[in-house]
Design a protein around this motif. Sequence first.
Motif, PDB file in Angstrom:
ATOM      1  N   ALA A   1       0.711  -1.315  -0.193  1.00  0.00           N
ATOM      2  CA  ALA A   1       0.036   0.084  -0.079  1.00  0.00           C
ATOM      3  C   ALA A   1       0.823   1.427   0.086  1.00  0.00           C
ATOM      4  O   ALA A   1       0.502   2.147  -0.734  1.00  0.00           O
ATOM      5  CB  ALA A   1      -0.874   0.077   1.221  1.00  0.00           C
ATOM      6  N   GLN A   2       2.019   1.189   0.680  1.00  0.00           N
ATOM      7  CA  GLN A   2       2.808   2.466   1.025  1.00  0.00           C
ATOM      8  C   GLN A   2       3.556   2.691  -0.753  1.00  0.00           C
ATOM      9  O   GLN A   2       3.805   3.633  -1.043  1.00  0.00           O
ATOM     10  CB  GLN A   2       4.144   2.020   1.709  1.00  0.00           C
ATOM     11  CG  GLN A   2       4.806   3.319   2.055  1.00  0.00           C
ATOM     12  CD  GLN A   2       6.037   3.064   3.241  1.00  0.00           C
ATOM     13  OE1 GLN A   2       6.070   1.901   3.694  1.00  0.00           O
ATOM     14  NE2 GLN A   2       6.691   3.946   3.270  1.00  0.00           N
ATOM     15  N   LEU A   3       3.739   1.535  -1.217  1.00  0.00           N
ATOM     16  CA  LEU A   3       4.645   1.447  -2.452  1.00  0.00           C
ATOM     17  C   LEU A   3       3.424   2.082  -3.587  1.00  0.00           C
ATOM     18  O   LEU A   3       3.823   2.694  -4.488  1.00  0.00           O
ATOM     19  CB  LEU A   3       5.081   0.198  -2.929  1.00  0.00           C
ATOM     20  CG  LEU A   3       5.863   0.207  -4.327  1.00  0.00           C
ATOM     21  CD1 LEU A   3       6.933   1.071  -4.539  1.00  0.00           C
ATOM     22  CD2 LEU A   3       6.239  -1.174  -4.778  1.00  0.00           C
ATOM     23  N   ALA A   4       2.386   1.553  -3.602  1.00  0.00           N
ATOM     24  CA  ALA A   4       1.210   2.079  -4.463  1.00  0.00           C
ATOM     25  C   ALA A   4       0.977   3.638  -4.256  1.00  0.00           C
ATOM     26  O   ALA A   4       0.826   4.171  -5.180  1.00  0.00           O
ATOM     27  CB  ALA A   4      -0.150   1.338  -4.258  1.00  0.00           C
ATOM     28  N   GLU A   5       1.043   4.066  -2.986  1.00  0.00           N
ATOM     29  CA  GLU A   5       0.854   5.383  -2.819  1.00  0.00           C
ATOM     30  C   GLU A   5       1.865   6.225  -3.470  1.00  0.00           C
ATOM     31  O   GLU A   5       1.557   7.421  -4.263  1.00  0.00           O
ATOM     32  CB  GLU A   5       0.866   5.863  -1.419  1.00  0.00           C
ATOM     33  CG  GLU A   5       0.724   7.385  -1.145  1.00  0.00           C
ATOM     34  CD  GLU A   5       0.488   7.585   0.304  1.00  0.00           C
ATOM     35  OE1 GLU A   5       0.962   8.611   0.966  1.00  0.00           O
ATOM     36  OE2 GLU A   5      -0.035   6.905   1.063  1.00  0.00           O
ATOM     37  N   LEU A   6       3.263   5.555  -3.246  1.00  0.00           N
ATOM     38  CA  LEU A   6       4.189   6.472  -3.775  1.00  0.00           C
ATOM     39  C   LEU A   6       4.301   6.175  -5.490  1.00  0.00           C
ATOM     40  O   LEU A   6       4.354   7.370  -6.016  1.00  0.00           O
ATOM     41  CB  LEU A   6       5.545   5.879  -3.373  1.00  0.00           C
ATOM     42  CG  LEU A   6       6.930   6.291  -3.840  1.00  0.00           C
ATOM     43  CD1 LEU A   6       7.091   7.583  -3.293  1.00  0.00           C
ATOM     44  CD2 LEU A   6       8.065   5.236  -3.815  1.00  0.00           C
TER      45      LEU A   6
ATOM     46  N   ARG B   1       6.871  -9.545  -5.773  1.00  0.00           N
ATOM     47  CA  ARG B   1       5.611 -10.244  -6.054  1.00  0.00           C
ATOM     48  C   ARG B   1       4.434  -9.683  -5.643  1.00  0.00           C
ATOM     49  O   ARG B   1       3.291 -10.631  -5.393  1.00  0.00           O
ATOM     50  CB  ARG B   1       5.866 -11.813  -5.952  1.00  0.00           C
ATOM     51  CG  ARG B   1       7.072 -12.482  -6.186  1.00  0.00           C
ATOM     52  CD  ARG B   1       7.458 -13.818  -5.883  1.00  0.00           C
ATOM     53  NE  ARG B   1       8.664 -14.221  -6.180  1.00  0.00           N
ATOM     54  CZ  ARG B   1       9.039 -15.106  -6.692  1.00  0.00           C
ATOM     55  NH1 ARG B   1       8.138 -16.127  -6.710  1.00  0.00           N
ATOM     56  NH2 ARG B   1      10.443 -15.628  -6.983  1.00  0.00           N
ATOM     57  N   TRP B   2       4.222  -8.557  -5.610  1.00  0.00           N
ATOM     58  CA  TRP B   2       3.092  -7.660  -5.635  1.00  0.00           C
ATOM     59  C   TRP B   2       2.334  -7.661  -6.884  1.00  0.00           C
ATOM     60  O   TRP B   2       2.064  -6.325  -7.572  1.00  0.00           O
ATOM     61  CB  TRP B   2       3.242  -6.419  -4.921  1.00  0.00           C
ATOM     62  CG  TRP B   2       3.825  -6.603  -3.552  1.00  0.00           C
ATOM     63  CD1 TRP B   2       3.778  -7.636  -2.608  1.00  0.00           C
ATOM     64  CD2 TRP B   2       4.765  -5.529  -2.893  1.00  0.00           C
ATOM     65  NE1 TRP B   2       4.476  -7.393  -1.444  1.00  0.00           N
ATOM     66  CE2 TRP B   2       5.160  -6.305  -1.509  1.00  0.00           C
ATOM     67  CE3 TRP B   2       5.251  -4.310  -3.011  1.00  0.00           C
ATOM     68  CZ2 TRP B   2       5.983  -5.552  -0.616  1.00  0.00           C
ATOM     69  CZ3 TRP B   2       6.012  -3.625  -2.056  1.00  0.00           C
ATOM     70  CH2 TRP B   2       6.212  -4.380  -0.883  1.00  0.00           C
ATOM     71  N   ARG B   3       1.794  -8.708  -7.327  1.00  0.00           N
ATOM     72  CA  ARG B   3       1.316  -8.903  -8.838  1.00  0.00           C
ATOM     73  C   ARG B   3       0.402  -7.826  -9.121  1.00  0.00           C
ATOM     74  O   ARG B   3       0.015  -7.412 -10.142  1.00  0.00           O
ATOM     75  CB  ARG B   3       0.627 -10.082  -8.909  1.00  0.00           C
ATOM     76  CG  ARG B   3       1.724 -11.160  -9.139  1.00  0.00           C
ATOM     77  CD  ARG B   3       1.260 -12.765  -9.256  1.00  0.00           C
ATOM     78  NE  ARG B   3       0.793 -13.118 -10.407  1.00  0.00           N
ATOM     79  CZ  ARG B   3       1.539 -13.492 -11.407  1.00  0.00           C
ATOM     80  NH1 ARG B   3       2.707 -13.792 -11.144  1.00  0.00           N
ATOM     81  NH2 ARG B   3       1.003 -13.845 -12.566  1.00  0.00           N
ATOM     82  N   ASP B   4      -0.684  -7.499  -7.952  1.00  0.00           N
ATOM     83  CA  ASP B   4      -1.756  -6.524  -8.260  1.00  0.00           C
ATOM     84  C   ASP B   4      -1.058  -5.243  -8.663  1.00  0.00           C
ATOM     85  O   ASP B   4      -1.741  -4.574  -9.467  1.00  0.00           O
ATOM     86  CB  ASP B   4      -2.743  -6.303  -7.259  1.00  0.00           C
ATOM     87  CG  ASP B   4      -3.620  -7.586  -6.882  1.00  0.00           C
ATOM     88  OD1 ASP B   4      -3.628  -8.446  -8.078  1.00  0.00           O
ATOM     89  OD2 ASP B   4      -4.402  -7.688  -5.962  1.00  0.00           O
ATOM     90  N   LEU B   5      -0.279  -4.741  -7.827  1.00  0.00           N
ATOM     91  CA  LEU B   5       0.498  -3.559  -8.232  1.00  0.00           C
ATOM     92  C   LEU B   5       1.207  -3.339  -9.554  1.00  0.00           C
ATOM     93  O   LEU B   5       1.157  -2.346 -10.288  1.00  0.00           O
ATOM     94  CB  LEU B   5       1.294  -3.188  -6.810  1.00  0.00           C
ATOM     95  CG  LEU B   5       1.931  -1.914  -6.664  1.00  0.00           C
ATOM     96  CD1 LEU B   5       1.139  -0.658  -6.795  1.00  0.00           C
ATOM     97  CD2 LEU B   5       2.738  -1.689  -5.667  1.00  0.00           C
ATOM     98  N   VAL B   6       1.903  -4.489  -9.691  1.00  0.00           N
ATOM     99  CA  VAL B   6       2.468  -4.683 -10.846  1.00  0.00           C
ATOM    100  C   VAL B   6       1.577  -4.485 -12.291  1.00  0.00           C
ATOM    101  O   VAL B   6       2.028  -3.790 -13.055  1.00  0.00           O
ATOM    102  CB  VAL B   6       3.308  -6.194 -11.089  1.00  0.00           C
ATOM    103  CG1 VAL B   6       4.161  -6.148 -12.669  1.00  0.00           C
ATOM    104  CG2 VAL B   6       4.574  -5.897 -10.042  1.00  0.00           C
TER     105      VAL B   6
END
Length: 90
Positions: free
Chosen positions: A41-46, A70-75
Amino acid sequence: MPDTTLSLQRRLFGLPPGADASTAISYRDATDRVATITDPAQLAELMQRASTSGDAMLLRAGLAHAYQCRWRDLVAAYGGQDVTDLLTAA
């Protein structure tokens, strides 16, 4: 790892071809910045902020970090079709 997968990873996550010194420094700083993030979630915000501000190097570094974690949704959310192909091949 097949050569095509490695080539795709370099194209998606590495420095762009012909990158100048300023771009290389920006990318190195961005990879250092995202390396400490352990929460998707922190990476998604960034990455959202990077996308909004047009910070391509931070977005690319964030995408690489998400792939490695391996955060596939974010990728999938930030990577487009090429990353979808990479995720399918992995």
